[in-house]
Design a protein around this motif. Structure first.
Motif, PDB file in Angstrom:
ATOM      1  N   THR A  47      40.434  55.943  32.413  1.00 18.84           N
ATOM      2  CA  THR A  47      39.819  55.131  33.460  1.00 18.84           C
ATOM      3  C   THR A  47      40.830  54.269  34.205  1.00 18.84           C
ATOM      4  N   SER A  48      40.491  53.917  35.434  1.00 15.62           N
ATOM      5  CA  SER A  48      41.283  52.939  36.188  1.00 15.62           C
ATOM      6  C   SER A  48      41.290  51.585  35.486  1.00 15.62           C
ATOM      7  N   SER A  49      40.318  51.365  34.605  1.00 20.97           N
ATOM      8  CA  SER A  49      40.228  50.071  33.910  1.00 20.97           C
ATOM      9  C   SER A  49      41.380  49.846  32.931  1.00 20.97           C
ATOM     10  N   VAL A  50      42.206  50.857  32.676  1.00 21.96           N
ATOM     11  CA  VAL A  50      43.380  50.613  31.815  1.00 21.96           C
ATOM     12  C   VAL A  50      44.390  49.727  32.539  1.00 21.96           C
TER      13      VAL A  50
ATOM     14  N   ARG B  12      42.698  59.344  34.512  1.00 18.80           N
ATOM     15  CA  ARG B  12      42.256  57.970  34.793  1.00 18.80           C
ATOM     16  C   ARG B  12      41.345  58.005  36.017  1.00 18.80           C
ATOM     17  N   TYR B  13      40.053  58.236  35.785  1.00 19.21           N
ATOM     18  CA  TYR B  13      39.085  58.303  36.881  1.00 19.21           C
ATOM     19  C   TYR B  13      38.870  56.909  37.475  1.00 19.21           C
ATOM     20  N   PHE B  14      38.774  56.879  38.815  1.00 13.60           N
ATOM     21  CA  PHE B  14      38.493  55.628  39.528  1.00 13.60           C
ATOM     22  C   PHE B  14      37.041  55.655  40.016  1.00 13.60           C
ATOM     23  N   THR B  15      36.228  54.745  39.540  1.00 12.00           N
ATOM     24  CA  THR B  15      34.805  54.564  39.911  1.00 12.00           C
ATOM     25  C   THR B  15      34.178  55.799  40.603  1.00 12.00           C
TER      26      THR B  15
ATOM     27  N   GLN C  91      24.559  59.680  39.319  1.00  9.36           N
ATOM     28  CA  GLN C  91      25.402  58.560  38.852  1.00  9.36           C
ATOM     29  C   GLN C  91      24.645  57.732  37.809  1.00  9.36           C
ATOM     30  N   ARG C  92      25.364  57.196  36.833  1.00  7.94           N
ATOM     31  CA  ARG C  92      24.740  56.371  35.789  1.00  7.94           C
ATOM     32  C   ARG C  92      23.947  55.225  36.419  1.00  7.94           C
ATOM     33  N   PRO C  93      22.765  54.930  35.851  1.00  6.18           N
ATOM     34  CA  PRO C  93      21.910  53.897  36.454  1.00  6.18           C
ATOM     35  C   PRO C  93      22.493  52.488  36.392  1.00  6.18           C
TER      36      PRO C  93
ATOM     37  N   ARG D 102      22.379  51.314  41.437  1.00  9.63           N
ATOM     38  CA  ARG D 102      21.563  50.101  41.494  1.00  9.63           C
ATOM     39  C   ARG D 102      21.224  49.735  42.922  1.00  9.63           C
ATOM     40  N   TRP D 103      22.204  49.884  43.816  1.00  4.73           N
ATOM     41  CA  TRP D 103      21.984  49.434  45.197  1.00  4.73           C
ATOM     42  C   TRP D 103      21.038  50.365  45.941  1.00  4.73           C
ATOM     43  N   PHE D 104      21.164  51.679  45.764  1.00  7.07           N
ATOM     44  CA  PHE D 104      20.202  52.591  46.406  1.00  7.07           C
ATOM     45  C   PHE D 104      18.800  52.311  45.873  1.00  7.07           C
TER      46      PHE D 104
ATOM     47  N   ILE E 287      25.326  41.249  43.912  1.00  2.00           N
ATOM     48  CA  ILE E 287      26.776  41.474  43.873  1.00  2.00           C
ATOM     49  C   ILE E 287      27.439  40.419  42.996  1.00  2.00           C
ATOM     50  N   TYR E 288      28.463  40.884  42.289  1.00  2.00           N
ATOM     51  CA  TYR E 288      29.234  39.980  41.431  1.00  2.00           C
ATOM     52  C   TYR E 288      30.364  39.376  42.249  1.00  2.00           C
ATOM     53  N   GLY E 289      30.377  38.062  42.370  1.00  2.00           N
ATOM     54  CA  GLY E 289      31.403  37.403  43.168  1.00  2.00           C
ATOM     55  C   GLY E 289      31.063  37.521  44.649  1.00  2.00           C
TER      56      GLY E 289
ATOM     57  N   ASP F 134      38.405  52.146  44.616  1.00  2.00           N
ATOM     58  CA  ASP F 134      38.853  53.453  45.115  1.00  2.00           C
ATOM     59  C   ASP F 134      37.801  54.487  44.690  1.00  2.00           C
ATOM     60  N   PHE F 135      36.622  54.417  45.319  1.00  2.00           N
ATOM     61  CA  PHE F 135      35.480  55.240  44.904  1.00  2.00           C
ATOM     62  C   PHE F 135      35.807  56.737  44.992  1.00  2.00           C
ATOM     63  N   THR F 136      35.404  57.485  43.959  1.00  2.00           N
ATOM     64  CA  THR F 136      35.757  58.906  43.836  1.00  2.00           C
ATOM     65  C   THR F 136      34.492  59.748  43.740  1.00  2.00           C
TER      66      THR F 136
ATOM     67  N   THR G 206      35.877  47.591  50.168  1.00  2.00           N
ATOM     68  CA  THR G 206      35.316  46.446  49.448  1.00  2.00           C
ATOM     69  C   THR G 206      33.844  46.731  49.138  1.00  2.00           C
ATOM     70  N   VAL G 207      33.339  45.979  48.169  1.00  2.00           N
ATOM     71  CA  VAL G 207      31.923  46.061  47.819  1.00  2.00           C
ATOM     72  C   VAL G 207      31.062  45.779  49.057  1.00  2.00           C
ATOM     73  N   ARG G 208      31.463  44.817  49.871  1.00  2.00           N
ATOM     74  CA  ARG G 208      30.672  44.509  51.075  1.00  2.00           C
ATOM     75  C   ARG G 208      30.664  45.658  52.079  1.00  2.00           C
TER      76      ARG G 208
ATOM     77  N   GLY H 276      36.049  40.655  33.398  1.00  2.00           N
ATOM     78  CA  GLY H 276      36.557  42.003  33.133  1.00  2.00           C
ATOM     79  C   GLY H 276      36.609  42.880  34.373  1.00  2.00           C
ATOM     80  N   ASP H 277      35.919  42.458  35.463  1.00  2.00           N
ATOM     81  CA  ASP H 277      35.960  43.219  36.718  1.00  2.00           C
ATOM     82  C   ASP H 277      37.317  43.031  37.376  1.00  2.00           C
ATOM     83  N   MET H 278      37.987  44.127  37.719  1.00  2.00           N
ATOM     84  CA  MET H 278      39.265  44.011  38.422  1.00  2.00           C
ATOM     85  C   MET H 278      39.019  43.617  39.881  1.00  2.00           C
TER      86      MET H 278
HETATM   87  C1  UGA Z   1      33.228  52.113  36.877  1.00  2.00           C
HETATM   88  C2  UGA Z   1      32.539  52.740  35.639  1.00  2.00           C
HETATM   89  O1  UGA Z   1      31.345  52.076  35.318  1.00  2.00           O
HETATM   90  C3  UGA Z   1      33.423  52.724  34.434  1.00  2.00           C
HETATM   91  O2  UGA Z   1      32.853  53.524  33.419  1.00  2.00           O
HETATM   92  C4  UGA Z   1      34.723  53.267  34.829  1.00  2.00           C
HETATM   93  O3  UGA Z   1      35.575  53.407  33.781  1.00  2.00           O
HETATM   94  C5  UGA Z   1      35.308  52.411  35.933  1.00  2.00           C
HETATM   95  O4  UGA Z   1      34.481  52.624  37.063  1.00  2.00           O
HETATM   96  C6  UGA Z   1      36.710  52.767  36.293  1.00  2.00           C
HETATM   97  O5  UGA Z   1      36.968  53.277  37.359  1.00  2.00           O
HETATM   98  O6  UGA Z   1      37.551  52.478  35.480  1.00  2.00           O
HETATM   99  P1  UGA Z   1      33.121  49.803  38.052  1.00  2.00           P
HETATM  100  O7  UGA Z   1      34.269  49.906  39.003  1.00  2.00           O
HETATM  101  O8  UGA Z   1      32.747  48.458  37.566  1.00  2.00           O
HETATM  102  O9  UGA Z   1      33.312  50.700  36.758  1.00  2.00           O
HETATM  103  O10 UGA Z   1      31.919  50.563  38.772  1.00  2.00           O
HETATM  104  P2  UGA Z   1      30.561  50.078  39.433  1.00  2.00           P
HETATM  105  O11 UGA Z   1      29.543  49.701  38.411  1.00  2.00           O
HETATM  106  O12 UGA Z   1      30.173  51.141  40.386  1.00  2.00           O
HETATM  107  O13 UGA Z   1      30.963  48.743  40.214  1.00  2.00           O
HETATM  108  C7  UGA Z   1      31.750  48.772  41.397  1.00  2.00           C
HETATM  109  C8  UGA Z   1      31.921  47.352  41.895  1.00  2.00           C
HETATM  110  O14 UGA Z   1      30.646  46.829  42.270  1.00  2.00           O
HETATM  111  C9  UGA Z   1      32.484  46.387  40.854  1.00  2.00           C
HETATM  112  O15 UGA Z   1      33.384  45.524  41.470  1.00  2.00           O
HETATM  113  C10 UGA Z   1      31.271  45.581  40.382  1.00  2.00           C
HETATM  114  O16 UGA Z   1      31.568  44.243  40.081  1.00  2.00           O
HETATM  115  C11 UGA Z   1      30.395  45.610  41.596  1.00  2.00           C
HETATM  116  N1  UGA Z   1      28.949  45.569  41.256  1.00  2.00           N
HETATM  117  C12 UGA Z   1      28.394  46.421  40.371  1.00  2.00           C
HETATM  118  C13 UGA Z   1      28.156  44.638  41.898  1.00  2.00           C
HETATM  119  O17 UGA Z   1      28.646  43.814  42.696  1.00  2.00           O
HETATM  120  N2  UGA Z   1      26.818  44.629  41.648  1.00  2.00           N
HETATM  121  C14 UGA Z   1      26.236  45.511  40.770  1.00  2.00           C
HETATM  122  O18 UGA Z   1      24.993  45.445  40.593  1.00  2.00           O
HETATM  123  C15 UGA Z   1      27.050  46.426  40.116  1.00  2.00           C
END
Ligand code: UGA
Ligand code: NAD
Length: 292
Positions: free
Chosen positions: A105-108, A154-157, A163-165, A171-173, A184-186, A193-195, A226-228, A252-254
């Protein structure tokens, strides 16, 4: 035509990979502890020997995903990401395996300079990222001591149909279709880097079959937004007004994920190219079909 064992075959990425491998004519056995795989069982307890007989490629996608739950559910992350990997690698000792592909994962990476390179620092900021980095190190250990040929992707999002719920786009759809606010968080300035899932699957298939061994490889979509910005696209696609509820940043969110994909291109001969808007349309159509 090759013989594959795919773990996590009932999951989001796994279900797409199994379909793609079968469509390409490969012989695939999928295993998962959830229904939807050929073999249903837990990798922590299953008798693995009969499953591995004759297998040339193992793609280990089973694991405990998700960044934000990994502080409170650490035992599940240790079991899902480390113990399953060690048990599989131990069972592969002395077998004529062609490749063990680990879902990393990119989370490493953590808060390192972006775009992140595989030969640069990896300093996880979540327990999830730490267990995946440790799983990569386990592959390296078994590679050096038991000669097991491995790569870690190392998969990026990853996003797209199924997609997992718990993930953002799902969640947003769902929120948009239910007329609920999007959380949204923050402040939403974090970058991902959505894939697209079909690109992740192509990279996985090719990384297994190509000669590359003994390294991690970034699999990033090439459309970091960006998320926005992502939410603006979702609003345009659904044609619905979107209300945003801002929550505190999630530990833990990068701040940013962006992949350097030179190694992927050089070793695997492929680079994800699906535009985010196109992939989001595919995911949206899937959500609509689910509700029909
Ligand atoms: C995702 C996967 O869930 C992990 O399993 C994976 O390993 C990781 O990608 C990765 O690439 O390493 P994440 O990037 O957190 O993790 O994916 P999302 O749940 O799609 O979140 C994307 C962004 O939206 C994050 O910044 C998160 O904080 C934000 N988010 C998420 C919100 O603002 N609101 C939400 O309800 C959910
Ligand atoms: P997912 O949860 O949809 O799929 C994982 C599957 O593994 C599930 O079906 C689950 O039942 C199975 N599983 C877990 N533990 C098991 C066990 N002990 N025995 C048998 N089966 C078990 O997740 P996903 O999004 O498809 O991710 C697949 C892999 O890729 C995971 O390892 C994840 O950490 C990694 N990854 C995913 C993303 C992403 O954006 N989706 C990004 C980076 C890495």
């Amino acid at each position: 035509m090759a013989r594959f064992l795919v773990t996590g075959a009932a999951g989001f990425i796994g279900s797409h990979l199994v379909e793609a491998l079968r469509a390409a004519g490969h012989d695939v056995v999928g295993v998962d502890r959830r229904p939807g795989a050929d073999v249903v069982g837990d990798l922590l307890t299953l008798d693995l020997a009969p499953l591995l007989d004759g297998v040339e490629y193992v793609v280990h996608l089973a694991g405990q995903p998700g960044v934000r739950e990994s502080w409170s559910q650490f035992p599940a992350y240790l079991a899902g990401n480390l113990q399953t990997t060690q048990r599989l690698l131990e069972s592969l000792r002395d077998r004529p395996l062609k490749k063990f592909v680990l879902a990393s994962t990119s989370s490493v990476y953590g808060e390192v300079p972006m775009p992140a390179r595989e030969d640069g620092p990896a300093m996880p900021v979540s327990p999830y990222g730490l267990t995946k980095l440790a799983a990569e190190k386990l592959c390296d250990l078994y590679g050096r001591t038991a000669g097991i040929p491995w790569v870690a992707l190392r998969y990026f999002t990853v996003y797209g149909p199924r997609q997992r719920p718990d993930m953002a786009f799902s969640r947003w759809f769902n929120a948009a279709l239910d007329g609920e606010p999007i959380q949204i968080y923050g402040d939403g300035s974090q970058l991902r880097d959505f894939t697209y899932v079909a690109d992740a699957v192509t990279a996985t298939q090719r990384a297994a079959l190509n000669p590359v061994v003994g390294v991690p490889i970034n699999v990033g979509g090439g459309s970091a937004v960006t998320v926005r910005e992502a939410i603006r696209l979702i609003a345009a696609i659904t044609g619905r007004p979107i209300r945003i509820r801002q929550l505190p940043p999630a530990p833990g969110d990068m701040r940013e994920t962006r992949a350097d994909t030179e190694r992927l291109w050089r070793e695997v001969g492929f680079r994800p190219s699906t535009p985010l808007e196109e992939g989001l349309w595919q995911q949206y159509r899937w959500h609509l079909a689910q509700r029909a």
